[in-house]
Scaffold this motif. Structure first.
Motif, short mmCIF file in Angstrom:
data_model
loop_
_atom_site.label_atom_id
_atom_site.label_comp_id
_atom_site.label_asym_id
_atom_site.label_seq_id
_atom_site.Cartn_x
_atom_site.Cartn_y
_atom_site.Cartn_z
N ARG A 138 98.19 60.14 110.79
CA ARG A 138 98.58 61.57 111.07
C ARG A 138 97.89 62.20 112.36
O ARG A 138 98.30 63.02 112.93
CB ARG A 138 98.41 62.28 109.81
CG ARG A 138 99.38 61.93 108.57
CD ARG A 138 99.26 62.94 107.42
NE ARG A 138 100.02 64.31 107.91
CZ ARG A 138 100.24 65.03 106.83
NH1 ARG A 138 99.54 64.88 105.50
NH2 ARG A 138 100.86 66.20 107.01
N ALA A 139 96.52 61.38 112.70
CA ALA A 139 95.94 62.08 113.61
C ALA A 139 96.30 61.62 115.18
O ALA A 139 96.24 62.25 116.15
CB ALA A 139 94.32 61.59 113.91
N VAL A 140 97.60 60.61 115.00
CA VAL A 140 97.99 60.23 116.29
C VAL A 140 99.48 60.64 116.37
O VAL A 140 100.35 60.19 117.05
CB VAL A 140 98.03 58.74 116.43
CG1 VAL A 140 96.44 58.32 116.53
CG2 VAL A 140 98.71 58.04 115.47
N VAL A 141 99.93 61.45 115.52
CA VAL A 141 101.26 61.96 115.65
C VAL A 141 101.45 63.33 116.21
O VAL A 141 100.84 64.37 115.73
CB VAL A 141 101.94 61.97 114.17
CG1 VAL A 141 103.57 62.59 114.27
CG2 VAL A 141 101.97 60.46 113.61
N THR A 142 102.37 63.47 117.13
CA THR A 142 102.57 64.88 117.79
C THR A 142 103.46 65.59 116.99
O THR A 142 104.06 65.28 116.13
CB THR A 142 103.04 64.66 119.34
OG1 THR A 142 104.55 63.97 119.14
CG2 THR A 142 102.46 63.27 120.18
N GLY A 143 103.68 66.95 117.70
CA GLY A 143 104.44 67.61 116.76
C GLY A 143 105.77 67.44 116.71
O GLY A 143 106.68 68.07 116.07
N SER A 144 106.40 66.48 117.77
CA SER A 144 107.72 66.15 117.54
C SER A 144 108.00 65.07 116.43
O SER A 144 109.12 64.66 116.15
CB SER A 144 107.87 65.34 119.00
OG SER A 144 107.25 64.13 119.17
N GLY A 145 107.02 64.74 115.90
CA GLY A 145 107.17 63.78 114.90
C GLY A 145 107.39 62.28 115.26
O GLY A 145 107.69 61.39 114.40
N LYS A 146 106.94 61.97 116.35
CA LYS A 146 106.85 60.56 116.88
C LYS A 146 105.59 60.02 117.27
O LYS A 146 104.66 60.82 117.60
CB LYS A 146 107.79 60.80 118.30
CG LYS A 146 109.19 60.89 118.05
CD LYS A 146 110.14 60.60 119.30
CE LYS A 146 111.78 61.21 118.92
NZ LYS A 146 112.36 61.02 120.37
N PRO A 147 105.34 58.85 117.21
CA PRO A 147 103.99 58.21 117.44
C PRO A 147 103.78 58.38 118.90
O PRO A 147 104.74 58.39 119.96
CB PRO A 147 104.18 56.58 117.33
CG PRO A 147 105.29 56.59 116.28
CD PRO A 147 106.14 57.82 116.66
N SER A 148 102.81 58.78 119.36
CA SER A 148 102.17 58.82 120.63
C SER A 148 101.11 57.83 121.05
O SER A 148 100.02 57.77 120.29
CB SER A 148 101.79 60.40 120.62
OG SER A 148 100.93 60.50 122.02
N ASP A 149 101.10 57.31 122.43
CA ASP A 149 100.09 56.63 122.78
C ASP A 149 99.06 57.31 123.18
O ASP A 149 98.01 56.79 123.64
CB ASP A 149 100.68 55.57 123.87
CG ASP A 149 101.73 54.80 123.35
OD1 ASP A 149 101.68 54.20 122.16
OD2 ASP A 149 102.63 54.36 124.20
N SER A 150 99.15 58.48 123.41
CA SER A 150 97.96 59.45 123.89
C SER A 150 97.31 60.44 123.25
O SER A 150 96.34 61.03 123.28
CB SER A 150 98.35 60.01 125.32
OG SER A 150 99.44 60.72 125.14
#
Length: 379
Positions: A138-150
């Protein structure tokens, strides 16, 4: 025979699982069917049905997790699943602190139930591992609900590990449920008389109920009230204690009559358990906010059987050090469900230094740790 021969459980579990798979069809035919009026096992089976519903609802969350467009909702769903599955502790505690002690007190070859306890612990580990993975994800998920590499700590959601832990957790919970209903319950029920079953139900009722709705819980609570009425004839299932009943406490510092002793131990926010010199549980306090579950069925139980397999060795080492006079105290502390718990073991000794047993004292220090400044009686 392999279970009784003290073979390590980690070596036994795969073999036992294969054996049960081979006997699956036969075991299913012997699934326990509660007799009319039976309460203890029927309540446990009702909890199992509730557990199956929760597990079924959790499958949608895992499916959502594996879709990049719905990963965030999948994680939220898995967090909800973890919170709901925590109720399985109630179910496990009833077996570990009510049913297992009853069996151990009557049948010397009881290591089979210790194997089942080990499976309980596997499920507990799975829940903790899943909670940790979900927190990281959950710490690496953005507000868009998609995984983020950054985002967050960097990297993407480790769906592979989450899927593996979820799969193992579901396997352990379903395996335990099947073994209960098709092996443990049918065998145990055949050994337990009607009054004994009512006593077990009365003790188990104190732990509450897992995965039942309000109507179901109200129904069992009403039945428990009838069972535990003074004229019901239902008594505790634990082994009878030896020696005369206490007449209170008297020492040079004063005396405490029995009713005051009872009120004291049922008021103080400190869990206490006395294990005698022969390593048998002889007494525990009825504190109002118990940290670790206890049942009257554990009175007379070998303390080794009161702990999960992973901690038994440490407990035995402490007792041996106390008996040898090497130590008089041992302390531990841990965080459990956000609460800071302090646990101390004290060697009890007579005036001549002889070993009288061990006192375990546990306290929730969460609020006390946060105290600052002063609050004086005179203010």
């Amino acid at each position: 025979a392999a279970v009784a021969d003290d073979i390590d459980f980690e070596l036994l579990k795969p073999g036992v699982s294969r054996l049960i798979n081979l006997m699956h069809a036969s075991l299913v035919r012997h699934r326990y069917v509660p007799a009319p009026g039976e309460l203890f096992f029927s309540s446990l089976m009702a909890e199992n049905q509730g557990l199956l519903k929760v597990l079924g609802q959790g499958k949608a969350a895992t499916k959502s997790l594996n879709d990049p467009d719905t990963a965030a909702s999948g994680l939220a769903g898995l967090s909800t699943l973890i919170a709901r599955l925590e109720a399985v502790e109630i179910h496990f505690h009833k077996k570990e602190n009510v049913l297992f002690p009853w069996f151990e007190a009557r049948y010397p070859q009881f290591r089979c139930v210790r194997l089942m306890w080990d499976i309980h612990d596997d499920a507990r580990k799975g829940l903790r591992s899943l909670a940790s993975l979900i927190e990281t994800a959950r710490a690496v998920v953005t507000g868009s609900g998609k995984p983020s590499d950054s985002a967050g700590s960097g990297g993407s959601i480790d769906t592979k590990s989450i899927n593996a832990v979820v799969g193992k957790l579901y396997f352990d919970l379903n395996t335990n449920l099947f073994r209960e209903e098709c092996a443990l319950f049918p065998v145990m029920a055949s050994m337990i008389s009607g009054p004994e079953g009512q006593s077990l139900f009365a003790e188990a009722h104190e732990y509450g109920y897992a995965f039942l709705d309000e109507e179901e819980m109200a129904g069992y609570s009403a039945k428990a009230k009838v069972v535990t009425e003074p004229d019901s004839g239902i008594h505790a299932t634990g082994p009878a204690t030896t020696g005369p009943a206490t007449a209170g406490f008297s020492e040079r510092t004063g005396s405490l009559p029995p009713e005051i002793l009872g009120a004291l131990f049922s008021t103080i926010h400190l869990d206490m358990t006395w294990v005698d010199a022969d390593d048998k549980v002889r007494w525990f306090s009825d504190s109002p906010k118990r940290i670790f579950p206890r049942s009257p069925a554990i009175v007379g139980r070998d303390v080794r059987n009161c702990h999960p397999g992973a901690s038994v060795g440490r407990v035995v080492a402490i007792l041996e050090d106390f008996k040898a006079g090497k130590k008089d105290r041992e302390a531990f502390w841990l965080t459990m469900k956000g609460r800071f718990i302090h646990i101390e073991y004290f060697a009890l000794r007579g005036a001549d230094g002889s070993y009288l047993g061990t006192l375990e004292a546990s306290e929730d220090l969460t609020e006390k740790r946060s105290l600052t400044g002063e609050k004086r009686l005179a203010e």
